[in-house]
Every structure is written in structure tokens, then in C-alpha cells.
Design a protein around this motif. Structure first.
Motif, PDB file in Angstrom:
ATOM      1  N   PHE A 596      60.838  72.503  28.308  1.00  0.00           N
ATOM      2  CA  PHE A 596      61.403  73.077  29.717  1.00  0.00           C
ATOM      3  C   PHE A 596      61.019  71.900  30.279  1.00  0.00           C
ATOM      4  O   PHE A 596      62.186  71.883  31.575  1.00  0.00           O
ATOM      5  CB  PHE A 596      61.937  74.209  29.781  1.00  0.00           C
ATOM      6  N   ILE A 597      60.047  71.848  31.075  1.00  0.00           N
ATOM      7  CA  ILE A 597      59.611  71.132  32.267  1.00  0.00           C
ATOM      8  C   ILE A 597      59.809  69.227  31.853  1.00  0.00           C
ATOM      9  O   ILE A 597      60.545  69.305  32.920  1.00  0.00           O
ATOM     10  CB  ILE A 597      58.203  70.860  31.946  1.00  0.00           C
ATOM     11  N   GLY A 598      59.544  69.123  30.590  1.00  0.00           N
ATOM     12  CA  GLY A 598      59.692  68.053  30.142  1.00  0.00           C
ATOM     13  C   GLY A 598      61.101  66.918  29.569  1.00  0.00           C
ATOM     14  O   GLY A 598      61.075  65.523  29.876  1.00  0.00           O
ATOM     15  N   GLY A 599      61.331  67.812  29.195  1.00  0.00           N
ATOM     16  CA  GLY A 599      62.605  67.343  28.210  1.00  0.00           C
ATOM     17  C   GLY A 599      62.391  67.174  26.620  1.00  0.00           C
ATOM     18  O   GLY A 599      61.152  66.889  26.266  1.00  0.00           O
ATOM     19  N   PRO A 600      63.470  66.223  26.176  1.00  0.00           N
ATOM     20  CA  PRO A 600      63.283  66.427  24.147  1.00  0.00           C
ATOM     21  C   PRO A 600      61.927  64.457  24.408  1.00  0.00           C
ATOM     22  O   PRO A 600      61.546  64.546  23.822  1.00  0.00           O
ATOM     23  CB  PRO A 600      64.714  65.312  24.009  1.00  0.00           C
ATOM     24  N   LEU A 601      62.180  64.232  25.482  1.00  0.00           N
ATOM     25  CA  LEU A 601      60.801  63.000  25.134  1.00  0.00           C
ATOM     26  C   LEU A 601      59.260  63.764  26.120  1.00  0.00           C
ATOM     27  O   LEU A 601      58.689  63.265  24.390  1.00  0.00           O
ATOM     28  CB  LEU A 601      61.158  61.578  26.467  1.00  0.00           C
ATOM     29  N   ALA A 602      59.783  64.375  26.066  1.00  0.00           N
ATOM     30  CA  ALA A 602      58.144  65.134  26.501  1.00  0.00           C
ATOM     31  C   ALA A 602      57.581  64.959  25.464  1.00  0.00           C
ATOM     32  O   ALA A 602      56.296  65.967  24.752  1.00  0.00           O
ATOM     33  CB  ALA A 602      58.146  66.596  27.800  1.00  0.00           C
ATOM     34  N   ILE A 603      58.790  66.292  24.821  1.00  0.00           N
ATOM     35  CA  ILE A 603      57.687  66.987  23.688  1.00  0.00           C
ATOM     36  C   ILE A 603      58.129  66.019  22.540  1.00  0.00           C
ATOM     37  O   ILE A 603      57.006  66.445  21.187  1.00  0.00           O
ATOM     38  CB  ILE A 603      59.375  67.778  22.718  1.00  0.00           C
ATOM     39  N   GLY A 604      58.252  64.826  22.181  1.00  0.00           N
ATOM     40  CA  GLY A 604      57.882  63.606  21.449  1.00  0.00           C
ATOM     41  C   GLY A 604      56.583  63.059  21.746  1.00  0.00           C
ATOM     42  O   GLY A 604      55.407  63.353  20.663  1.00  0.00           O
ATOM     43  N   GLY A 605      56.323  63.206  22.492  1.00  0.00           N
ATOM     44  CA  GLY A 605      54.993  62.713  23.127  1.00  0.00           C
ATOM     45  C   GLY A 605      53.323  64.222  22.675  1.00  0.00           C
ATOM     46  O   GLY A 605      52.800  64.401  22.618  1.00  0.00           O
ATOM     47  N   PHE A 606      54.127  65.489  23.205  1.00  0.00           N
ATOM     48  CA  PHE A 606      53.356  66.507  23.078  1.00  0.00           C
ATOM     49  C   PHE A 606      53.318  66.329  21.054  1.00  0.00           C
ATOM     50  O   PHE A 606      51.807  66.678  20.939  1.00  0.00           O
ATOM     51  CB  PHE A 606      54.235  67.717  23.367  1.00  0.00           C
ATOM     52  N   LEU A 607      53.816  66.444  20.121  1.00  0.00           N
ATOM     53  CA  LEU A 607      53.815  66.176  18.754  1.00  0.00           C
ATOM     54  C   LEU A 607      52.546  65.377  18.571  1.00  0.00           C
ATOM     55  O   LEU A 607      52.223  65.831  18.264  1.00  0.00           O
ATOM     56  CB  LEU A 607      54.970  66.449  19.098  1.00  0.00           C
ATOM     57  N   LEU A 608      53.450  63.658  18.973  1.00  0.00           N
ATOM     58  CA  LEU A 608      52.615  62.691  18.559  1.00  0.00           C
ATOM     59  C   LEU A 608      50.565  63.302  19.574  1.00  0.00           C
ATOM     60  O   LEU A 608      49.705  62.992  18.198  1.00  0.00           O
ATOM     61  CB  LEU A 608      52.683  61.610  19.578  1.00  0.00           C
ATOM     62  N   GLY A 609      50.346  63.703  19.977  1.00  0.00           N
ATOM     63  CA  GLY A 609      49.839  64.241  20.805  1.00  0.00           C
ATOM     64  C   GLY A 609      48.773  65.060  19.449  1.00  0.00           C
ATOM     65  O   GLY A 609      47.211  65.731  19.904  1.00  0.00           O
ATOM     66  N   ASN A 610      49.920  66.531  19.641  1.00  0.00           N
ATOM     67  CA  ASN A 610      49.460  67.852  19.187  1.00  0.00           C
ATOM     68  C   ASN A 610      48.832  67.309  17.525  1.00  0.00           C
ATOM     69  O   ASN A 610      47.954  67.729  16.732  1.00  0.00           O
ATOM     70  CB  ASN A 610      50.042  68.896  18.710  1.00  0.00           C
ATOM     71  N   ILE A 611      49.578  65.995  17.077  1.00  0.00           N
ATOM     72  CA  ILE A 611      49.172  65.566  15.598  1.00  0.00           C
ATOM     73  C   ILE A 611      47.825  64.629  15.240  1.00  0.00           C
ATOM     74  O   ILE A 611      46.796  65.455  14.806  1.00  0.00           O
ATOM     75  CB  ILE A 611      50.241  64.986  15.089  1.00  0.00           C
ATOM     76  N   VAL A 612      47.729  63.488  16.189  1.00  0.00           N
ATOM     77  CA  VAL A 612      46.291  63.381  16.111  1.00  0.00           C
ATOM     78  C   VAL A 612      45.684  64.056  16.840  1.00  0.00           C
ATOM     79  O   VAL A 612      44.020  63.780  15.873  1.00  0.00           O
ATOM     80  CB  VAL A 612      46.526  62.259  17.188  1.00  0.00           C
TER      81      VAL A 612
END
Length: 694
Positions: A596-612
Motif C-alpha cells: 500500500f505504500i510502494g505499490g506493485p513495483l515495491a512488492i516485486g522488490g520486497f519479494l526479491l529481498g525476502n527470497i534471497v
């Protein structure tokens, strides 16, 4: 009969065969003799304690599931006021079905494991072979139940709704229950294990499973709720998530033909049949090596799967060899990850022996060497995940747009295809661990305890291998879920007239914002779980001290004096239930806030960081914990000074640090990664419509 009908029929028969064989194995285990009154008494206490914890845990999780189901009904896949009520109801029912089937699989595992432990203990009197078979077949019931229910559930949802997106709801149900079941079971088991080891072995110098120690029954209960029910829910979740992400992409690629969806079900059904054959053939010789027997069963199941899927790909029209290659690569890399994990955690290999030797210089060196080798051990698995993802991507890329990510999803399906065998190996561990304790408490003699110790050591090694395997599979699954997220969010962006996402540029500020937050979540999540173990273990240590101080004759082991086991079980139960919800909610809340803060692109980054970050931490903690555990076992076998030596005390300290690493935080992280990936996909339309900076 068209292709999908043929594959559905074959999958259904595979499930029926799996359930029938599981029932046969259950009754075979029950037929094995259990006559020692003390062992039966203690086994009944373990069974009752496990059931009490599971009942209380499921009651709490039912409330969580009820709230989540209402929210899903109102908001997903789109707000109910938009008028598509049937889709929302379908999503809610799929979510509830995922939680219920996962819970049933865990309950079945507990039932059989608590029956098999006493029989394996008494089987050890006759030698390695009968005890091994009881332990393994008891675990196999859990393996067959988990895979059977996951395949049946996914197939039912797709047949009824014909919409693969609804599978994300089913998968979220499985994942949310797995997250809390693994966290709760992990906190319970390590609360008791750490307290029992510190007070028994280190302070009092009494054996590991001495009935004078009030925490020993809680420790044995914990083996079941953490390593049987918890790990079963974890791998149920991974298997469902892999199939769901593959089917979401397959349906988009099929264009009405159904051929890619058929491949997913065909390969999953063949994997189940290969596991049944592997389980049926698992044997150990009279003086054989149980670790080698378990690993050989895994390798033979792998070979059967590769041959049968190749035959299916050759026989069935439309099946692509490149997709078969992606699934085969995933499975082979999974086996390689298991082999490298075995090298770092097997007490017959040099790494464990080096840590055991370092223990002669004190606990600090045990910790330092274990942490160092734990970090090193994460590299081969991370490289393996990266290589399998890249290979699958490049193999399938020439098939057309969208097939590259589908290839990664099929690599995850391939890696998890033999999950029935993997769970059987994993559930074997806590059964023989319990059997070792029961053999000691039942006074079956040193030779029986030695046989049980050998089985237990194999269980520790194989548990470390299966954890590495499940984490590797989760890695591929969440990469494919990232593809599923892009598919879901692009549908919403297109309907809103916004620009579609083609990738995630790390120089984009909202993406980088998401990466940093996502990378931090697994560490905080792990810390919350381990602090829960720390806090509750301290309470239990105080209770053990109180009992030794106040119960006359307990320390001396007088015949008519018994420890108060129930109080320790209650401390572990209440503590675990109190701690299991906050950590899980943190991961879900962080995902929602970033979206809700960063939108779809922020979620993509969030998932990348979380996965690695999550994959690395999970591999490090699981391997370091298994390394410390088997270093202790290696010393207890008479090496580096043996039991009671300074090296042994240092190794026990290392094991108590490693316990919450390998059985609480480590294996829970891969479930956390899956949960946040599914939350992102389910809420994609909301993030696309509402965000501050999106």
C-alpha cells in the motif's frame, strides 16, 4: 477421452493407491509388538501430550482461518461490491479447504508416529533391520498422506472452478496453516529440548532421556508436533504452492488446449507413484547403514521419476521435451543439494568431526566453527537453486513468451515430485528419536540403546538433508510465484489502464525500498521465533530446578518417585501458542504495508529481498543446527573424550544453540517466504489500485 480427462483419471488412481498403501502401512506398524509396560506408559504420555497441543493449536488457528476467510470473501479476488460474488465464495472455500487438508495430514502423521515410536524401540532389541523398517514405514504414512491430499485438493479445486487463480487461495490456506504449525511446533519442541539438555546433560550429568528429568516427555512430544506435524504441513504447503504457481502460468499459456496443465498433473502423479515404489523397496541389511539406505531410496525414486516422466512425454501428444528437461533439472539439483547438505551434517564426514574436535577447546570454539561451516554450507545450495532456475529458464525460453518462467515453475514441481519419499525420510527422524528415548526409559539395555542411537544419528542426518531439499524447492517455488504475481498484477494494471510490469529495476526507488524491507523480514521473523524458545526454555529450566529441589527422592531416582511431566508439557504448550501468531502476522503485515505504500513495483522488490535473504538464512540455520547436533552424537559415540567429557559439555551447548536454528527458525523461513509471495499475488489488484507511491 481428452488429455485433461486422461490425466485427471490417472492422478485420481495414483491418489487412491497412495491412500490404500498408507492404510496398509499403518496397520502393519500397529501389528508390531509393544509389550514393555514402561514404554507403553511413556508412549501414551507422548501421544496424549501431542494431541493436547495439536487440539489447542488448531483451535487458535481455526479462529485465525475464520477471520482470514471473511476477509477473503469480502476482498478477493476483487471487492465483493464489484458484483462477482461467486468468485469470492470460491476463493474463500478454496482457502478453507487448504487449511483443513493440511491439518488432517498433520493429524494423521501424529497418530502413526506416536504408535510407531514404542514399536521401533522394542524392535531395536531384535536389531537394526526391524527397528529401521518400523520407523521408516511409520514416517511413510505421513509422506503418502501429505502428497495424496495435496494432489487431490489441487485437482478438485481446478476441476470444480476451472480457474487456476483460485488455487492461490487453496495454496494460501495450506501456507498460512503451515507457517503457524511449523512455528508453534518448532517453539514447543526446542523449548523442551534446550531445557532438558541444559539441566540434564550439562548441570546434572544424567543421560539424555533419563525419566528423572521432568522435561523429557515434553521433549519427545515436541519431536512429533515440530518434526512430524510441522514439517508435514511445511512440505504440504511447498508442494501445493509449486503446483499452484505452475498451473496459474500453464492455464495462461494453454490457449484452451490444456496440454501444459496436463503436464503438471501428469508429472505430480508420476512423482507420487515413484515415491510409493521407493517406499516399498526401502530396506537396510542386518548390519547395514541406515543413512545409506534412506539416501539410496531417494536416489532410486529419483531415477524412477525421470524414466517414467520421459516415457509419458514421449507417449502423450503435445508434451514438450524442454519442459521435461526443466523438471528433471529441478529434481537432480534437489538431490545434489541433499548430497552437499549430507557432507556438512553427517557424522561420518570430516566437517562434523572437525567441529567435535574443536569442542575440546570449549563451547566458544564449538559455536565459532559451527557458524563458520554453516555459512559455507549455504553456498552450494544457493548455487544449485540459481543454476536450476537459470537452466530451466533458458531451456524453455525458445518455446515462446511466458514459457521461461513456466520452466522455473516446472523445475520446482520436479524438485518436489518425490516429496512423498522426502517426508517419509523426514518423519522417520522423530520416530526413531522417540524410540531411542523410550529404549532408555524402558530399561532395554545398552545394546538396544546403541542400535537406537545409530538409527537416531541417521535420522538427524537425513532430516538435515530433507530440510535442505525442502528449502531448495521453496526457493524455486517462490521464484515461480514471483512470475505468478506478475501475471496477476498485470491483469489488474491492464484493467486500470496503467503501464504493465515487465521486470523489476533495482535502481527504481520503490523497488529498492521493497528490497531492503523484504531482506530484513526473515531475520526479524527468525529472531522472534528464537526469542520465544529462549523465553520459554528459561521458564522450563526454572520448573525443572524447582522439581529437583522440592520433590524428595527425584534426583536420586527412587523407584516410587515420579517427575511432574505435565507441568513441563503445559509450559511448552502455552509458551508456543503465545508466541506463534506474532511472528507470522509480522510477515503478512509487512507485505501489506509495503504494497500500500510502494505499490506493485515495491512488492516485486520486497519479494526479491525476502527470497534471497530468507533462502540464505534458512539454509545456514538448518545446516549449522544439524552439524552441531551430529557433533554431539559423534562425541557421545565415544570420540573426543566421549560422554561426560569437557568436549561433550561444549558440544551439548552447541546443540542447544543449533536446536532452534534447525527445528524452529530455519525450516519456518521457507514457509514465511511462500506466505508473503501468495499474499502479494492475492492482493495484487488492491496494490495496483491503491498505493501512495505506486
Amino acid at each position: 477421452m481428452d488429455l485433461m480427462q486422461l490425466v485427471y483419471t490417472a492422478s485420481f488412481f495414483a491418489v487412491i493407491i497412495a491412500f490404500a498403501y498408507a492404510v496398509y502401512l499403518h496397520f502393519w506398524v500397529k501389528k508390531q509388538p509393544a509389550v514393555n509396560k514402561k514404554i507403553i506408559e511413556v508412549s501414551d504420555l507422548i501421544h496424549a501430550g501431542a494431541n493436547t497441543f495439536m487440539r489447542k493449536e488448531y483451535r487458535i488457528l481455526a479462529k485465525f482461518a475464520g477471520v482470514a476467510a471473511v476477509l477473503i470473501l469480502i476482498l478477493l479476488p476483487s471487492p465483493i461490491w464489484n458484483g462477482n460474488i461467486i468468485s469470492n465464495i470460491s476463493m474463500m472455500i478454496a482457502y478453507l479447504a487448504g487449511t483443513i487438508l493440511s491439518a488432517i495430514a498433520g493429524k494423521i502423521g501424529i497418530l502413526v508416529a506416536t504408535q510407531a515410536n514404542s514399536r521401533a524401540a522394542e524392535g531395536a532389541q531384535k536389531g537394526l533391520k526391524p527397528a529401521f523398517l518400523i520407523g521408516f514405514r511409520g514416517g511413510a504414512v505421513m509422506g503418502l498422506a501429505v502428497v495424496g491430499f495435496s494432489l487431490l485438493g489441487v485437482m478438485a479445486v481446478l476441476m470444480i472452478t476451472a480457474d487456476a487463480s483460485v488455487l492461490l487461495g487453496f495454496s494460501f490456506g495450506a501456507s498460512s496453516l503451515a507457517l503457524f504449525a511449523k512455528a508453534g511446533g518448532g517453539i514447543f519442541t526446542k523449548t523442551a529440548d534446550v531445557a532438558a539438555d541444559l539441566t540434564g546433560k550439562v548441570e546434572l550429568g544424567i543421560p539424555e532421556d533419563d525419566p528423572r528429568n521432568p522435561a523429557v516427555i515434553a521433549d519427545n512430544v515436541g519431536d512429533n508436533v515440530g518434526d512430524v506435524a510441522g514439517m508435514g504441513a511445511d512440505l504440504f504447503d511447498s508442494n501445493v504452492a509449486a503446483m499452484a504457481s505452475a498451473l496459474v502460468m500453464a492455464q495462461a499459456l494453454d490457449g484452451g488446449t490444456g496440454v501444459n496443465s496436463a503436464m503438471v498433473f501428469c508429472y505430480a502423479a508420476i512423482g507420487l507413484l515413484a515415491s510409493i515404489i521407493g517406499i516399498a523397496c526401502a530396506r537396510v541389511g542386518k548390519n547395514g547403514n541406515p543413512t545409506r539406505a534412506l539416501n539410496s531410496s531417494t536416489y532410486s525414486t529419483t531415477a524412477i521419476f525421470i524414466v517414467l516422466t520421459a516415457a509419458a512425454t514421449w507417449l502423450l501428444d503435445g508434451f514438450e521435451w524442454r519442459i521435461w528437461g526443466a523438471s528433471a533439472v529441478g529434481l537432480v539439483v534437489g538431490v545434489i543439494i541433499g548430497i552437499t547438505t549430507d557432507y556438512f551434517t553427517d557424522d561420518s564426514k570430516p566437517i562434523v568431526q572437525k567441529v567435535a574436535h574443536a569442542s575440546q577447546s570449549g563451547a566458544a570454539f564449538t559455536i565459532l566453527s559451527g557458524v563458520s561451516y554453516g555459512f559455507i554450507s549455504a553456498l552450494p545450495a544457493m548455487v544449485g537453486i540459481a543454476v536450476s532456475a537459470l537452466t530451466a529458464y533458458k531451456l524453455c525460453e525458445p518455446l515462446g513468451e511466458g514459457y521461461a518462467l513456466f520452466g522455473i515453475a516446472m523445475a520446482a514441481v520436479g524438485m518436489l515430485s518425490i516429496v512423498g519419499m522426502i517426508i517419509s525420510n523426514d518423519a522417520y527422524g522423530p520416530i526413531v528419536d522417540n524410540a531411542r528415548g523410550l529404549a532408555e526409559m524402558g530399561g532395554l539395555g545398552e545394546e538396544t540403546i546403541r542400535v537406537a542411537d545409530e538409527l537416531d544419528s541417521a535420522g538427524n542426518t537425513v532430516k538435515a538433508v530433507t530440510k535442505g531439499f525442502s528449502i531448495g524447492a521453496a526457493g524455486l517455488t517462490v521464484i515461480s510465484l514471483l512470475g505468478a504475481y506478475m501475471s496477476e498484477v498485470n491483469v489488474s494494471l491492464a484493467s486500470l489502464g496503467k503501464e504493465l510490469i515487465t521486470g523489476f529495476d533495482i535502481m527504481e526507488p520503490t523497488v529498492f525500498f521493497g528490497i531492503l524491507i523484504g531482506a530484513a523480514v526473515p531475520a526479524v521473523f527468525s529472531a522472534m521465533l528464537m526469542l520465544g524458545v529462549d523465553k520459554n526454555a528459561q521458564k522450563m529450566v526454572q520448573e525443572i530446578h524447582r522439581q529437583f529441589r522440592e520433590i524428595a527422592g527425584l534426583r536420586e531416582g527412587k523407584e516410587d518417585v515420579k517427575a511432574d511431566y505435565d507441568t513441563c508439557i503445559n509450559i511448552a504448550t502455552e509458551g508456543a501458542l503465545h508466541e506463534l501468531i506474532p511472528a507470522g502476522l509480522l510477515a503478512i503485515a509487512a507485505t501489506v504495508l509495503v504494497g500500500f505504500i510502494g505499490g506493485p513495483l515495491a512488492i516485486g522488490g520486497f519479494l526479491l529481498g525476502n527470497i534471497v535473504s530468507g533462502l540464505f538464512l534458512a539454509l545456514f540455520m538448518s545446516n549449522a543446527g544439524g552439524l552441531w547436533d551430529n557433533s554431539k552424537k559423534y562425541i557421545e559415540a565415544g570420540n573426543e573424550g566421549g560422554k561426560g567429557s569437557e568436549a561433550h559439555k561444549a558440544a551439548v551447548t552447541g546443540d542447544t544453540v543449533g536446536d532452534p536454528f534447525k527445528d524452529t527458525a530455519g525450516p519456518s523461513i521457507n514457509t514465511q517466504i511462500t506466505v508473503v509471495s501468495l499474499v502479494a499475488s492475492l492482493l495484487a489488484s488492491l496494490f495496483a489500485a491503491i498505493s501512495f507511491f505506486g
